[in-house]
Design an enzyme around this catalytic site. Structure first.
Site, short mmCIF file in Angstrom:
data_model
loop_
_atom_site.label_atom_id
_atom_site.label_comp_id
_atom_site.label_asym_id
_atom_site.label_seq_id
_atom_site.Cartn_x
_atom_site.Cartn_y
_atom_site.Cartn_z
N GLY A 156 -4.16 -5.01 -4.21
CA GLY A 156 -5.18 -4.06 -4.64
C GLY A 156 -4.49 -2.77 -5.05
N HIS A 157 -4.38 -2.56 -6.34
CA HIS A 157 -3.69 -1.35 -6.82
C HIS A 157 -4.72 -0.30 -7.21
CE1 HIS A 157 0.33 -3.55 -7.65
NE2 HIS A 157 0.06 -3.40 -6.37
N ASP A 171 0.81 -1.23 0.00
CA ASP A 171 0.00 0.00 0.00
C ASP A 171 0.83 1.27 0.00
OD1 ASP A 171 -2.28 -1.67 0.23
OD2 ASP A 171 -1.86 -1.85 2.37
N ARG A 221 -6.19 0.45 8.06
CA ARG A 221 -4.76 0.14 8.15
C ARG A 221 -4.19 0.71 9.44
NH1 ARG A 221 -4.07 2.27 2.10
NH2 ARG A 221 -4.83 0.43 1.02
N GLN A 256 2.29 -6.03 -2.92
CA GLN A 256 2.67 -6.03 -1.51
C GLN A 256 3.97 -5.23 -1.34
OE1 GLN A 256 1.94 -9.54 -2.78
NE2 GLN A 256 -0.15 -8.85 -2.54
P1 IMP Z 1 -2.10 -12.87 2.32
O1 IMP Z 1 -1.19 -12.36 1.28
O2 IMP Z 1 -3.55 -12.68 1.99
O3 IMP Z 1 -1.78 -14.28 2.72
O4 IMP Z 1 -1.88 -11.99 3.65
C1 IMP Z 1 -0.69 -12.04 4.41
C2 IMP Z 1 -0.33 -10.67 4.95
O5 IMP Z 1 0.00 -9.80 3.88
C3 IMP Z 1 -1.47 -9.98 5.71
O6 IMP Z 1 -0.92 -9.18 6.73
C4 IMP Z 1 -2.08 -9.09 4.65
O7 IMP Z 1 -2.74 -7.99 5.21
C5 IMP Z 1 -0.84 -8.66 3.90
N1 IMP Z 1 -1.12 -8.30 2.50
C6 IMP Z 1 -1.34 -9.12 1.46
N2 IMP Z 1 -1.55 -8.44 0.33
C7 IMP Z 1 -1.43 -7.14 0.66
C8 IMP Z 1 -1.51 -5.94 -0.11
O8 IMP Z 1 -1.71 -5.92 -1.33
N3 IMP Z 1 -1.33 -4.77 0.58
C9 IMP Z 1 -1.07 -4.76 1.92
N4 IMP Z 1 -0.97 -5.86 2.66
C10 IMP Z 1 -1.16 -7.04 2.03
MG MG Z 2 -2.68 -2.24 -1.94
#
Ligand code: IMP
Ligand code: MG
Length: 418
Positions: free
Chosen positions: A42-43, A15, A307, A226
């Site tokens: 999520g972009h 993010d 967040r 991420q």
């Molecule tokens: P997962 O990727 O859904 O398995 O989540 C694992 C961790 O990564 C969690 O803390 C999520 O909130 C974080 N996470 C996964 N994708 C994103 C993203 O696109 N933005 C921010 N945090 C993410």
């Molecule tokens: Mg994002």
């Protein structure tokens, strides 16, 4: 620096505003590539005041003249992709002949997403706070060599056999660990087969596709999802995602050799946020955290979760620059700090009376560090604002690479600094 291959990598816990940076750099490339992660990403991109959120498809898809590849380092959810394509079609974005999916890409099925939910329920106190998109279970199945790949569906017999095998494997885990049965495999197989038929036209050998594009002299942008601190190996494990988010991961899933990627743009907010659980040394649970969340509209693009917010953390940033090889930084969301009277930046950590410039290797140790702050006078977002320059100059000196641009939440342009 001019490079045919440009990477955009998040330096925090995701993010950071990568989507917006990629959008602003649209003049610099012809092919956009996602190289890891899945529908957890999520972009968020603003187009003429309209908000567009992409999950699995590279942002390049929004520019009619560009092509987009989902490479095999990703995990692909057919139904989520189908929805995303429908959204794009509604906006009259033509994707035929522009979207490519590497046939090697492992698939995410409904039972992966269900397991993600069941595991979080079961773990409760030790939960990760995942996005529930089945990312962890899908990457696990890849590593234990059970995954079904997109291209498997080209051969019905192969697909059926592999799917059934995976379903049985997942079903046994489901029964033993959660005591819940899975839905019958036939229905799920049929559903995915139908979706595959709709998506079949997008299949490609991603490695050879990029080889050809390279030979044609096309410039490429590798779009990180991420952030570095969520890397499964180098991040704050186990509070991480299940893929490699650092730039080294690009070569693994694209066949573009590491030495070719000369420009790696690290993206960082001028403060820090994190969704989900895990250590966060500079987190502010007080009014300032609330202020950052409200001003910065810090709510998850995928899950809508608020967040967690706090000050910029230089030990983490130094580490993230090291593990990503970032050659420059673009710092985002300066408008959020603007107007705040006193701004803090964590310069070092204190652990048992000793000071450290880098984070300790393990998450349980990161929970115990005490951030040491330097305070700055607030700034206004206007050209050459003295306090703003002081703040940016200090950060630059501390991290050892240039902040080449800054940006604001809603502005589409980046503001050039050097
Ligand atoms: P997962 O990727 O859904 O398995 O989540 C694992 C961790 O990564 C969690 O803390 C999520 O909130 C974080 N996470 C996964 N994708 C994103 C993203 O696109 N933005 C921010 N945090 C993410
Ligand atoms: Mg994002």
């Amino acid at each position: 620096m001019n490079s045919k291959f440009l990477a955009i990598i998040g330096l925090q816990w995701g993010d950071e505003g990568k989507g917006k940076v990629i959008d602003a750099l649209k003049g610099e490339y012809e092919v956009g590539i996602r190289f890891q992660g899945g529908a957890n990403a999520g972009h968020t991109i603003f187009r003429e005041k309209e908000k567009i959120i992409l999950h699995q498809i590279p942002s390049a898809i929004l520019c009619q003249e560009k092509e987009a590849l989902i490479s095999c380092g990703c995990v692909l959810d057919f139904s989520a992709l189908d929805r995303e394509i429908e959204e794009l079609k509604k906006r009259n974005i033509e994707i035929e002949g522009r979207l490519f999916i590497d046939e090697r890409t492992p698939l995410v099925f409904d039972f992966h997403k269900e397991e993600d939910i069941l595991e979080e329920e079961k773990s409760r106190k030790n939960k990760i706070g995942t996005t529930m998109r089945g990312i962890g279970p899908a990457y696990r199945d890849l590593i234990v060599r059970k995954a079904v790949k997109v291209g498997d569906f080209k051969d019905l017999d192969i697909a059926y056999k592999k799917f059934k095998d995976l379903w049985e494997f997942a079903s046994e885990i489901r029964g033993a660990r959660y005591g819940r049965p899975m839905k019958p495999y036939k229905d799920l197989f049929d559903k995915n087969l139908e979706l595959f038929k709709k998506l079949r036209g997008f299949l490609a050998d991603g490695i050879l596709y990029l080889k050809k594009k390279e030979e044609e002299g096309k410039r490429m942008l590798f779009e990180g999802a991420q952030g570095a601190m969520l890397d499964v190996l180098l991040g704050t494990y186990p509070y991480v995602t299940s893929s490699h988010t650092v730039s080294g991961s690009i070569s693994l899933s694209t066949g573009i050799a590491p030495w070719k990627i000369k420009r790696i743009i690290g993206v960082s907010k001028c403060y820090t946020t994190r969704v989900g659980e895990g250590p966060f040394p500079t987190e502010e649970s007080s009014e300032i955290g609330e202020l950052l969340r409200e001003k910065g509209q810090e709510f998850g693009a995928t899950t809508g979760r608020p967040r967690r917010c706090g000050w910029l953390d230089l030990p983490l940033l130094r580490y993230a620059i090291r593990i990503t090889g970032a050659t420059e930084i673009i710092m985002t969301k300066l408008d959020v700090l603007s107007g705040i009277e006193k701004i803090k930046v964590c310069t070092e950590y204190e652990i048992d009376g000793e000071k450290f410039k880098f984070p300790p290797p393990l998450a349980y140790e990161l929970y115990k560090v005490k951030p040491i702050y330097k305070e700055f006078e607030g700034f206004e977002l206007k050209e050459k604002d003295e306090n703003l320059m002081k703040f940016l100059g200090f950060v630059e000196k501390e991290i050892g690479i240039k902040i080449t641009h800054i940006s604001t939440t809603k502005g589409e342009e980046l503001i050039k600094l050097v």
